[in-house]
Design a protein around this motif. Structure first.
Motif, short mmCIF file in Angstrom:
data_model
loop_
_atom_site.label_atom_id
_atom_site.label_comp_id
_atom_site.label_asym_id
_atom_site.label_seq_id
_atom_site.Cartn_x
_atom_site.Cartn_y
_atom_site.Cartn_z
N LYS A 74 28.68 22.42 31.34
CA LYS A 74 27.92 22.66 30.12
C LYS A 74 28.00 24.12 29.69
CE LYS A 74 24.68 18.87 30.97
NZ LYS A 74 23.29 18.50 31.36
N ILE A 75 27.94 25.04 30.67
CA ILE A 75 28.06 26.47 30.35
C ILE A 75 29.43 26.75 29.74
CG2 ILE A 75 28.27 28.78 31.36
CD1 ILE A 75 25.40 27.93 31.15
N GLY A 76 30.47 26.17 30.33
CA GLY A 76 31.81 26.38 29.80
C GLY A 76 31.98 25.83 28.41
N MET A 77 31.42 24.67 28.14
CA MET A 77 31.53 24.08 26.80
C MET A 77 30.71 24.86 25.79
SD MET A 77 33.70 21.67 27.24
CE MET A 77 33.57 20.69 25.76
N HIS A 78 29.59 25.40 26.23
CA HIS A 78 28.72 26.15 25.31
C HIS A 78 29.30 27.52 24.97
CE1 HIS A 78 25.03 27.59 23.43
NE2 HIS A 78 25.10 28.68 24.21
N ASN A 79 29.88 28.18 25.95
CA ASN A 79 30.36 29.56 25.75
C ASN A 79 31.83 29.55 25.32
OD1 ASN A 79 28.18 31.59 26.66
ND2 ASN A 79 28.13 29.98 28.22
N ARG A 80 32.05 29.09 24.11
CA ARG A 80 33.39 29.09 23.54
C ARG A 80 33.44 30.02 22.33
NH1 ARG A 80 35.06 22.82 23.04
NH2 ARG A 80 32.82 22.48 22.78
N ASP A 81 34.60 30.55 22.08
CA ASP A 81 34.79 31.46 20.95
C ASP A 81 35.87 30.88 20.04
OD1 ASP A 81 35.28 33.49 19.16
OD2 ASP A 81 35.19 35.09 20.65
N TYR A 82 35.45 30.25 18.96
CA TYR A 82 36.39 29.54 18.09
C TYR A 82 37.18 30.48 17.19
CZ TYR A 82 34.10 25.28 19.63
OH TYR A 82 33.61 24.25 20.39
N SER A 83 36.85 31.78 17.24
CA SER A 83 37.67 32.73 16.49
C SER A 83 39.03 32.93 17.16
CB SER A 83 36.95 34.08 16.39
OG SER A 83 36.86 34.72 17.66
N LEU A 84 39.13 32.53 18.44
CA LEU A 84 40.38 32.68 19.18
C LEU A 84 41.31 31.49 18.99
CD1 LEU A 84 38.87 34.04 22.51
CD2 LEU A 84 40.24 35.35 20.90
N ASN A 85 40.75 30.28 19.03
CA ASN A 85 41.56 29.07 18.92
C ASN A 85 40.64 27.89 18.64
OD1 ASN A 85 40.75 27.78 21.63
ND2 ASN A 85 41.53 29.79 22.27
N ASN A 86 41.23 26.73 18.37
CA ASN A 86 40.43 25.58 17.97
C ASN A 86 39.65 24.98 19.13
OD1 ASN A 86 42.83 24.59 19.22
ND2 ASN A 86 42.58 22.61 18.21
N LEU A 87 39.96 25.38 20.36
CA LEU A 87 39.21 24.91 21.52
C LEU A 87 38.13 25.89 21.94
CD1 LEU A 87 42.23 23.56 23.56
CD2 LEU A 87 40.35 22.18 22.69
N GLY A 88 38.35 27.17 21.68
CA GLY A 88 37.36 28.19 22.01
C GLY A 88 37.42 28.69 23.43
N PHE A 89 38.33 28.18 24.25
CA PHE A 89 38.43 28.61 25.64
C PHE A 89 39.16 29.95 25.72
CE2 PHE A 89 38.75 23.82 26.42
CZ PHE A 89 37.37 23.69 26.50
N TYR A 90 38.76 30.80 26.68
CA TYR A 90 39.38 32.12 26.76
C TYR A 90 39.33 32.67 28.18
CZ TYR A 90 34.44 33.49 26.53
OH TYR A 90 33.09 33.61 26.77
N GLN A 91 40.14 33.68 28.41
CA GLN A 91 40.05 34.51 29.60
C GLN A 91 39.76 35.92 29.13
OE1 GLN A 91 44.35 33.62 30.29
NE2 GLN A 91 44.43 35.73 31.03
N THR A 92 39.41 36.80 30.04
CA THR A 92 39.08 38.17 29.67
C THR A 92 40.02 39.15 30.35
OG1 THR A 92 37.45 38.37 31.44
CG2 THR A 92 36.67 37.63 29.29
N ASN A 93 40.16 40.31 29.74
CA ASN A 93 40.99 41.37 30.30
C ASN A 93 40.43 42.71 29.85
OD1 ASN A 93 43.07 42.62 31.67
ND2 ASN A 93 44.65 41.27 30.83
N LEU A 94 40.99 43.79 30.37
CA LEU A 94 40.56 45.13 30.00
C LEU A 94 41.64 45.79 29.17
CD1 LEU A 94 39.09 46.42 33.41
CD2 LEU A 94 37.82 45.51 31.46
N ASN A 95 41.23 46.50 28.11
CA ASN A 95 42.20 47.28 27.35
C ASN A 95 42.36 48.67 27.99
OD1 ASN A 95 40.00 48.85 26.56
ND2 ASN A 95 39.79 47.82 24.57
N ASN A 96 43.12 49.52 27.38
CA ASN A 96 43.40 50.83 27.95
C ASN A 96 42.16 51.71 28.06
OD1 ASN A 96 46.11 50.22 28.23
ND2 ASN A 96 46.63 50.99 26.18
N ASP A 97 41.13 51.40 27.29
CA ASP A 97 39.89 52.16 27.34
C ASP A 97 38.87 51.57 28.31
OD1 ASP A 97 40.79 53.96 25.37
OD2 ASP A 97 40.22 52.55 23.77
N GLY A 98 39.29 50.51 29.05
CA GLY A 98 38.40 49.89 30.00
C GLY A 98 37.41 48.92 29.38
N GLU A 99 37.65 48.55 28.14
CA GLU A 99 36.76 47.63 27.44
C GLU A 99 37.25 46.19 27.62
OE1 GLU A 99 35.41 50.54 23.76
OE2 GLU A 99 37.17 49.25 23.54
N ILE A 100 36.32 45.25 27.80
CA ILE A 100 36.66 43.84 27.97
C ILE A 100 37.01 43.21 26.62
CG2 ILE A 100 35.78 41.58 28.65
CD1 ILE A 100 34.03 42.98 30.70
#
Length: 403
Positions: free
Chosen positions: A336-362
């Protein structure tokens, strides 16, 4: 959105991404091949020719990469992982596209590499000998190399008080992009450390090879884990144990590192070695780990490695093995947490992974990788639908399966 619809959308996205990925099992086309082969066999998709074409494309790219690139033997990135994917796809019905001779040639190269990894004491699961042994356990039957693995572990185990043991071995430093050996650091994790060794030794024990030696090593490693467990904290085990620094680090609830994967490893060893004390201890760890929720589990993405659906899958396997309803409840919670925490601005499913940019920001991104991205999410959801085909041998969460 129903899981079947989600999985269909994942497969369509995977097909679009084939060209951009490498050959590897955990990050590339080999992982995709498993997903596509499963989808083709078990789902009545409206355009099966599209899926078949994508499978054929995956195989072609993988074979071309083997011919043209200098590929190592590792499970995550090399030939043993490719062999696993080709064999799995073959068993899922793609024998018209895959030659058994290709697989046999890969097997020969893989088994001939085992001794060099053992001589280097590189026991890492994703990058070293333990992952290769996992492949040899899954498919080829060559006991000689399994025995060599046991011998190496026995010869290089570091014992405390004659009943606790651990291993120091070369492991990969993501920051420096290099292998390093640190005598004071003990890796606890399932991806790179002691838990993977316990896991594989329990499989070899069940297979019936050198049972006395396997049992002694498993017992020693579990006793070591008992000795370093923090009983006063909600976080029970560090990902990395520093013998000179006894401060207890917060570890996220992941497959790679985390209390739930430690629990699964010990319960699996208890089941396969018929040791009820280990099962009981594993459940103490596992049930306490259920106190880790969204606010304190350090999970911020969806994938297998350290994401919502990875947690969902581990607790599902713990429930299947123990029938303890708390585990089922937690599996449902993380779904339920996974289904709730989706970001549809990324794709039609909303699933994502995270990474750090050169400034250390997620930042958030979407990939089709197996360990971090959409392919792994697909596989976890097949288990939720009871569409299993023993896929999770590749991440060692096959807690009850017999080889």
């Amino acid at each position: 959105m129903k899981i079947n619809t989600i999985n269909e959308n994942i497969v369509i996205r995977i097909i679009e991404d084939i060209d951009s990925l490498d050959h590897s099992l955990t990050h590339g086309k080999s992982g995709l091949l498993i997903v596509l082969s499963h989808f083709y066999k078990y789902n009545n998709y409206k355009d099966p020719k599209l899926i078949k074409k994508a499978i054929k494309k995956c195989i072609k790219y993988i074979i071309n990469d083997i011919k043209s690139n200098n590929i190592d033997m590792s499970f995550a990135f090399g030939l043993s992982g490719i062999g696993f994917a080709l064999r799995t796809s073959f068993e899922l019905g793609q024998n018209d596209l895959i030659s058994i001779e290709w697989i046999e040639q890969i097997d020969e190269l893989v088994v001939n590499s085992v001794e060099s990894y053992l001589n280097f004491k590189e026991y890492d699961f994703l990058r070293g000998a333990t992952g290769i042994i996992n492949y040899l356990l899954c498919f080829p039957s060559n006991d000689l190399y399994l025995i060599s693995y046991i011998n190496s572990l026995f010869n290089h185990a570091i014992w405390i008080d004659n009943d606790k043991c651990y291993w120091i071995f070369y492991s990969f430093n993501e920051q420096t992009n290099s292998l390093e050996y640190k005598a004071d650091i003990v890796n606890i994790g399932l991806a790179h450390g002691i838990c993977s060794i316990i896991n594989i030794l329990s499989e070899i024990f069940q297979k019936g090879l050198r049972k006395e030696d396997c049992y002694k090593l498993i017992s020693g490693a579990i006793n070591f884990l008992i000795s370093i467990r923090n009983v006063d904290s909600i976080y029970q085990f560090p990902g990395i144990y520093d013998k000179n620094n006894f401060s207890h680090n917060i570890t996220r609830l992941g497959w790679c590192y985390g209390d739930s994967s430690v629990a699964l490893t010990i319960i699996k060893a208890g089941i396969k070695c018929n040791n009820s004390d280990w099962i009981s201890f594993g459940n103490i760890i596992g049930l306490k780990s259920t106190q880790l929720k969204f606010k304190n589990a350090q999970i911020e993405e969806h994938g297998i490695c350290h994401g919502y659906f990875g947690a969902m899958h581990i607790y599902q396997r713990l429930f299947e093995a123990t029938k303890i309803l708390k585990y089922k409840k937690m599996s449902n919670y993380w779904y339920k947490i996974g289904m709730h925490n989706r970001d549809y601005s990324l794709n039609n499913l909303g699933f994502y992974q995270t990474n750090l940019n050169n400034d250390g920001e997620i930042f958030k991104l979407t990939s089709c990788e197996l360990l971090l991205g959409l392919s792994g999410i697909y596989l976890c959801l097949t288990s939720r639908l009871n569409q299993d085909f023993n896929w999770d041998r590749l991440i060692m969460t096959n807690i009850k399966e017999k080889y």
